[in-house]
Write an enzyme that holds these catalytic residues in place. Structure first.
Site, short mmCIF file in Angstrom:
data_model
loop_
_atom_site.label_atom_id
_atom_site.label_comp_id
_atom_site.label_asym_id
_atom_site.label_seq_id
_atom_site.Cartn_x
_atom_site.Cartn_y
_atom_site.Cartn_z
N THR A 12 0.82 -1.22 0.00
CA THR A 12 0.00 0.00 0.00
C THR A 12 0.85 1.26 0.00
O THR A 12 0.53 2.24 -0.68
CB THR A 12 -0.94 0.00 1.22
OG1 THR A 12 -1.83 -1.11 1.12
CG2 THR A 12 -1.74 1.29 1.29
N THR A 85 0.89 -4.48 4.27
CA THR A 85 0.55 -4.82 5.66
C THR A 85 -0.15 -6.17 5.82
O THR A 85 -0.04 -6.80 6.86
CB THR A 85 -0.35 -3.73 6.28
OG1 THR A 85 -1.55 -3.62 5.50
CG2 THR A 85 0.36 -2.39 6.33
#
EC number: 3.5.1.1
Length: 331
Positions: A12, A85
């Site tokens: 991300t 993540t």
């Protein structure tokens, strides 16, 4: 001035909007551009290793990352590794076992919002990660997120949207950032115990199974047919699993007799499993199942893959699980 390698893999933090949603796109040089004058505290070298959504991070990518780190360790004082993540805890845990006696800090970080977003948490996470990578007291693999420094084998992603995405499970964070700077908990730090080496053999035939009430025991027959060599079971509570009507324990005995290493831990995120408390748990231990105690599921899975890469002798695997290597387990 410290020499720090900034190694990027996508996620991300490096993503940009596309017609199909967020896609990793930014280079390491572009990511560093967001840090501004903070670069003056270290000599930073950039390298783009991968450009992947972390959902696509698998054992092959762990090996690629571990090999690259092993190659460059003599050249740097620390490494900051950016990563998505969603599977960060698995990668951090795997690297913790693969990079044995790592002599420098490897700090894994990322963000919940892309670095291009005006409210991104990425800049803060990278800055904290670089600060950690420059600490003389640190060696080994850690996750740096939301101003916390967490052991690589104790980090678990517990929130999908909140910026406080990770928690340190069953031990306090190794480091916290406050107005005093970064404070380290010395007793929790990892210390090399021998020569630095790369353990590059992982057994990928390891399955993680979460028990549910009434689960069909025949699932273990299927795992055998699929040639799995190890199983991590998330049992109920402190260590329960049913044996009436649907006898899971008989199937576990079969698995152990066929040389399959079975590790049992708890579905509960916090505190340790203890299979000696209840009848069901004691039956499991009698069949040769290994206790995971207070390990996270991510650590238990990756440690079993690593252990089976060393030996498929169940006695050797059990001995490795009864050894605390990088503060992944409280014995």
């Amino acid at each position: 001035m410290k020499k720090i390698l900034f190694l990027t893999t996508g996620g991300t933090i490096a993503s940009s909007e596309s017609e199909e949603g967020l896609v990793p796109a930014l280079t390491s040089e572009e990511l560093i551009g967001y840090l501004g004058h903070h670069q003056q505290y270290a000599k930073i070298y950039c390298e783009d290793l991968l450009r992947l959504d972390s959902s696509n991070m698998q054992p092959e990518e762990w090996l690629l990352i571990a090999k690259r780190i092993y190659e460059v360790v003599p050249e740097y004082d620390g490494i900051v590794l950016t990563h998505g993540t969603d599977t960060m805890a698995y990668t951090a845990s795997a690297l913790s076992f693969m990079l044995e006696n790592l002599p420098i800090p490897v700090i894994v970080t990322g963000s919940q919002l892309p670095l291009q977003h005006p409210l991104s948490d990425g800049v803060d996470n990278i800055r904290c990660a670089f600060h950690a990578a420059m600490q003389d007291a640190l060696t080994g693999v850690y996750v740096c997120f939301n101003r916390q420094l967490i052991l690589g084998t104790r980090a678990v992603k517990v929130r999908t949207m909140h910026l406080n995405a990770f928690e340190s499970v069953n031990v306090p964070p190794v480091g916290l950032v406050s107005a005093r700077g970064m404070t380290l908990q010395q007793p929790l730090l990892i210390h090399p115990r021998g020569k630095f080496r790369l353990n590059e053999t992982l057994c990928e035939q390891v399955f993680l199974l979460k028990l549910t009430p009434g689960i069909n025991p025949d699932i273990f027959d299927m795992l055998l047919q699929m040639n799995y060599k190890g199983v991590v079971i998330e049992a109920f509570g402190a260590g329960g699993m049913h044996f009436k009507r649907r006898d899971l324990i008989q199937k576990l005995e079969m698995m152990v007799e066929k040389g399959i290493s079975v590790v049992a831990c708890s579905q509960c995120l916090y505190e340790n499993s203890d299979f000696s408390i209840y009848q069901t748990g004691q039956k499991v231990l009698q069949k040769g199942v290994i206790q995971g105690l207070d390990m996270t599921s991510e650590a238990a899975l990756t440690k079993l893959m690593w252990a089976l890469g060393k030996s498929q002798d169940p006695k050797v695997v059990k001995a490795l699980f009864e050894t605390n290597l990088v503060n992944e387990i409280t014995l």
